[in-house]
Enzyme design. Structure first.
Site, PDB file in Angstrom:
ATOM      1  N   GLY A  97     -35.368 -22.047 -25.017  1.00 35.73           N
ATOM      2  CA  GLY A  97     -34.649 -20.882 -24.148  1.00 35.73           C
ATOM      3  C   GLY A  97     -33.291 -20.449 -24.583  1.00 35.73           C
ATOM      4  CB  ALA A  98     -30.596 -18.753 -23.121  1.00 35.11           C
TER       5      ALA A  98
ATOM      6  CE  LYS B 156     -20.614 -21.031 -14.691  1.00 36.71           C
ATOM      7  NZ  LYS B 156     -21.581 -21.790 -15.320  1.00 36.71           N
TER       8      LYS B 156
ATOM      9  CG  ASP C 124     -28.383 -18.936 -13.369  1.00 42.88           C
ATOM     10  OD1 ASP C 124     -28.399 -19.711 -14.225  1.00 42.88           O
ATOM     11  OD2 ASP C 124     -28.145 -19.369 -12.083  1.00 42.88           O
TER      12      ASP C 124
ATOM     13  CG  ASP D 124     -27.373 -19.953 -17.675  1.00 41.50           C
ATOM     14  OD1 ASP D 124     -26.762 -20.832 -17.301  1.00 41.50           O
ATOM     15  OD2 ASP D 124     -27.697 -18.999 -17.235  1.00 41.50           O
TER      16      ASP D 124
ATOM     17  CG  ASN E 228     -29.288 -31.982 -14.560  1.00 44.05           C
ATOM     18  OD1 ASN E 228     -29.510 -33.437 -14.404  1.00 44.05           O
ATOM     19  ND2 ASN E 228     -28.046 -31.626 -15.301  1.00 44.05           N
TER      20      ASN E 228
ATOM     21  CE1 TYR F 208      -4.006   1.352  -0.300  1.00 41.48           C
ATOM     22  CE2 TYR F 208      -3.433   2.722   1.712  1.00 41.48           C
ATOM     23  CZ  TYR F 208      -4.550   2.680   0.719  1.00 41.48           C
ATOM     24  OH  TYR F 208      -5.402   3.372   0.459  1.00 41.48           O
TER      25      TYR F 208
END
Length: 762
Positions: free
Chosen positions: A197-198, A95, A138, A163, A287, A40
């Site tokens: 979906g995605a 994650k 998500d 995703d 899942n 520092y």
């Protein structure tokens, strides 16, 4: 595990001993005032000034280059749906954990309290200078598409919505390989996608990039087939609307070659499966419950290639095969984005890796004789150690070739070495041990089951399918404790002292007496001994009423080992039993021997210990590289303690010349490859990563492994007993629950190995 038990364990796991799953630790020394002055004020001003002059120096002087933000607004969490930013935080922390353990990437989770696309994008752009990459997670469709598109366009660091692209990359690799197995061409096959979906959109786009024709694709959502006649379709759905005049999933499945499920459980019937073309490829990826169960699918069609998102079946499509290694490669060349070329490179690399010879370590983990490319192996296993050295280089090369790499790699050999070093700091071995045990669980005696921690360990191995526990102790106490901790199930409980055990106890006592009567044991003494759990449990193993045993939690090691030696005894040809502790360290798993039994072994005993340690490492799938430790290096001391080790090495070199083993050598020279190579290039260990250490005496081995455990937080598996006739292992006094679970897993693997050797002899 029951839903109630899972909930309780999950909440405790996340709350104790401190809340959450990640923490920040310093990467530099901070012990002195000088260190703090450099870290520092005033020293920190120097890197600040350098970065101000050249902004790219931020990668040189800060952690930016290895830091990824995991960003979500919690609108599409795991299958939990729109639960909000705070509720999504445990997932994002998870994650971060996966980034670290699989690719040594530091991840910081950031949850944004907004569903407004403009605000989301603007916020990420504002904080982006902190990070080397952005992992979006998500976020519900269609907002996810717009957010990713804009961030990729407006930022100069890698951005990926996992995703979407993670599942696309892994399933594409699996699809390419499945097509090879079935001898079909991607441009010819008819594909049905369940889900819009995605992930479904990204998967389908990537399949098209590899050659799937638009006219051969049918996508379905909750309303049925997405076709051109439907109204109010989103741009993404309109992109995949079919011209065919069909309405239902059942109609779409007729004569289809491929089914990709990214929707909900149990929507595919056996009738639908039977209507598909010859050699159908079915990826049921919902899942935890797939669109059709694995068991039902393979029962319905013998010619099927089946993949799911589950680890308990072949061909698991698991995103962890992708995102850690994709970001690793992107960060290492300072890529400005993750483009289509990089994603396609990941697909090809994963597909090609599957076709290579599988390391024995992976075969062992999955209890396979030999995993080979085919209908039950079309994608690598998550525990494959080659992923870290194969996938990132493919990503890095694609980034360089497509012009998005700002820091190209010049020496690929050194880069791969660096990647392999990164893989040494995680806990893969423990996961491997547990997974391997689960493949063929054995009956394991827990000799001290009326102690709460022992019972907790037995509960875990029972619920996780690691072993079939047999509980010894006071039945009333055990049942009361089981009730207290919610331990349910059909588990055998035995009190060796009880009247109910009298018949078996007497039978065991007679067998024990027959074997020991010429060693001074009387029949009365044998019957008395068999009232004790360690004698009783050991006889259960001897008489094949159990496959293995663990004990030692509540008693000193010498007290427990005595009945084990008396009842079980040493294996044929073994002069001295020994123990090994496997330590999970930053340098990877290290096998340390002998940590518990031989106080001052002779040269001959040291040689035998080294040989058994080598065999243990091989049993766990490692190529043993063993250092025979001393305070001296290669003849630098004439003291008998050093000479003893040198003699042991001489014995090994003479009788086992193929073993990679050497010494006498000091620990630092053994661990430091460069130091070793420069000073002792003649050694068998030169240029090699040592993973086994045989200590000259019990003091040094026991002290070292306990220091590693307590000071560095290194997980320990052991002490693993070597040289006995049967799979019996003795815990350290006061071992914790995790250590006991690990030892039970080792006992199962020990039994599996003995069973395998017996079959080979037959």
């Amino acid at each position: 595990m029951s839903e109630k038990k899972l909930r309780s364990e999950a909440l405790i796991y996340h709350a104790k001993p401190q809340p959450g799953k990640i923490k920040i630790i310093p990467s530099k020394s901070y012990s002195t005032q000088r260190d703090l002055a450099l870290a520092y004020s005033p020293g920190v001003a120097e890197p600040c000034l350098e970065i101000a002059k050249n902004i790219d120096d931020v990668y040189k002087y800060t952690s930016k280059g290895n830091l990824v933000a995991i960003i979500s607004n919690g609108t599409a969490v795991l299958g939990l749906g729109d639960i909000g930013p705070e509720a999504s935080k445990p997932v994002m922390e998870g994650k971060s954990l996966l980034f670290k353990i699989f690719a040594d990437i530091d991840g910081i989770d950031i949850e944004l309290d907004t569903t407004d696309v403009d605000k989301f994008v603007e916020t990420v752009k504002i904080i982006a200078p902190t990070f080397g990459g952005i992992n979006l997670e998500d976020i519900k469709a269609p907002e996810a598409f717009e957010i990713e598109r804009r961030l990729k366009e407006e930022l100069d660091i890698p951005v990926m919505h996992d995703d979407q692209h993670g599942t696309a990359i892994i399933s594409s690799a699996a699809l390419l390989n499945a097509l090879v197995v079935t001898n079909k061409k991607i441009e010819d096959v008819r594909i049905v996608i369940s889900g819009a979906g995605a992930a479904a959109v990204s998967c389908t786009r990537l399949y098209k990039a590899f050659g799937t024709k638009a006219e051969n694709i049918v996508m379905c959502d909750s309303k049925g087939v997405i076709h051109k006649g439907r109204e109010n379709l989103s741009p993404e759905k309109l992109e995949f609307a079919t011209e065919r005049n069909i309405e239902t999933l059942a109609e779409a499945m007729k004569d289809a070659d491929v089914f990709i499920g990214l929707s909900i459980a149990d929507i595919v019937s056996p009738k639908m499966l039977k209507s598909m073309a010859k050699d159908p490829i079915v990826f049921a990826l919902a899942n935890p419950d797939p669109e059709i169960s694995y068991e039902l699918a393979i029962k319905t069609r013998k010619d099927i290639i089946m993949a799911t998102g589950r680890s308990d079946h072949p061909n698991q499509v698991n995103n962890v095969l992708g995102f850690p290694f994709i970001f690793r490669g992107a960060l290492d060349v300072r890529a400005t984005k993750i483009n289509e070329e990089m994603k396609m490179a990941a697909v090809v690399a994963l597909a090609e890796l599957t076709k290579q010879t599988v390391p024995e370590q992976v075969n062992i983990a999955y209890s396979e004789t030999r995993l080979t490319f085919g209908k039950d192996y079309i994608i690598p296993k998550p525990f494959d150690p080659r992923l870290i050295s194969e996938i990132p280089p493919a990503i890095a090369k694609a980034a360089m070739e497509s012009g998005v790499a700002k820091e190209p790699i010049k020496d690929w050999a050194k880069y791969r070495e660096k990647l392999l070093r990164r893989s040494g700091s995680d806990n893969k071995l423990v996961r491997l041990v547990h997974e391997r045990a689960k493949r063929n669980p054995k009956k394991i005696v827990f000799a001290e089951a009326d102690h709460l921690d022992v019972l907790k360990a037995a509960q875990i191995v029972h619920e996780e399918g690691i072993a079939i526990p047999i509980l010894l102790g006071n039945v009333e106490i055990i049942e009361e404790l089981m009730k207290e901790i919610g331990f349910k199930g059909d588990v055998v409980i035995i009190d060796p002292k009880s009247d109910e055990s009298l018949e078996t106890r007497d039978r065991y006592a007679k067998k024990y007496w027959e074997a020991t009567k010429r060693d001074g044991v009387t029949l009365y003494g044998a019957k008395t001994n068999l009232r004790e759990r360690n004698y009783y449990g050991a006889m259960m193993v001897n008489e094949k009423d159990a496959d293995g045993m663990i004990s030692g939690y509540s008693r000193a090691y010498p007290t427990v080992i005595k009945p084990i030696f008396e009842v079980i005894g040493r294996a044929k040809g073994v002069k001295r039993a020994a123990t090994v502790n496997i330590m999970n360290t930053e340098k990877g798993p290290l096998f340390l021997a002998d940590t518990s039994i031989n106080i001052d072994p002779t040269a001959e005993v040291l040689a035998e210990i080294a040989l058994m340690t080598s065999n243990l490492a091989k049993a766990f799938g490692f190529d043993p590289v063993i250092a025979m430790l001393s305070y001296a290096n290669f003849g630098s001391s004439s003291h008998p303690n050093a000479k003893k080790v040198a003699k042991a090495v001489e014995i090994l070199h003479t009788n086992h010349p193929d073993l990679v083993i050497d010494g006498e050598i000091q620990t630092d020279f053994a661990l430091n490859m460069e130091l070793h190579q420069s000073q002792f290039p003649f050694s068998k260990l030169a240029g090699k990563k040592v993973n086994g250490f045989v200590f000259p005496n019990l003091e040094s081995a026991n002290i070292t492994y306990k220091l590693l455990k307590e000071l560095n937080g290194a997980d320990s598996i052991g002490p693993i007993m070597l040289g006995l006739k049967k799979p019996v292992h003795v815990l350290q006094l006061g071992a914790d629950v995790d250590e006991m679970v690990n030892m039970a897993s080792v006992a199962v693997i020990d039994a599996q190995e003995r069973e395998k050797r017996k079959r080979k002899k037959i």
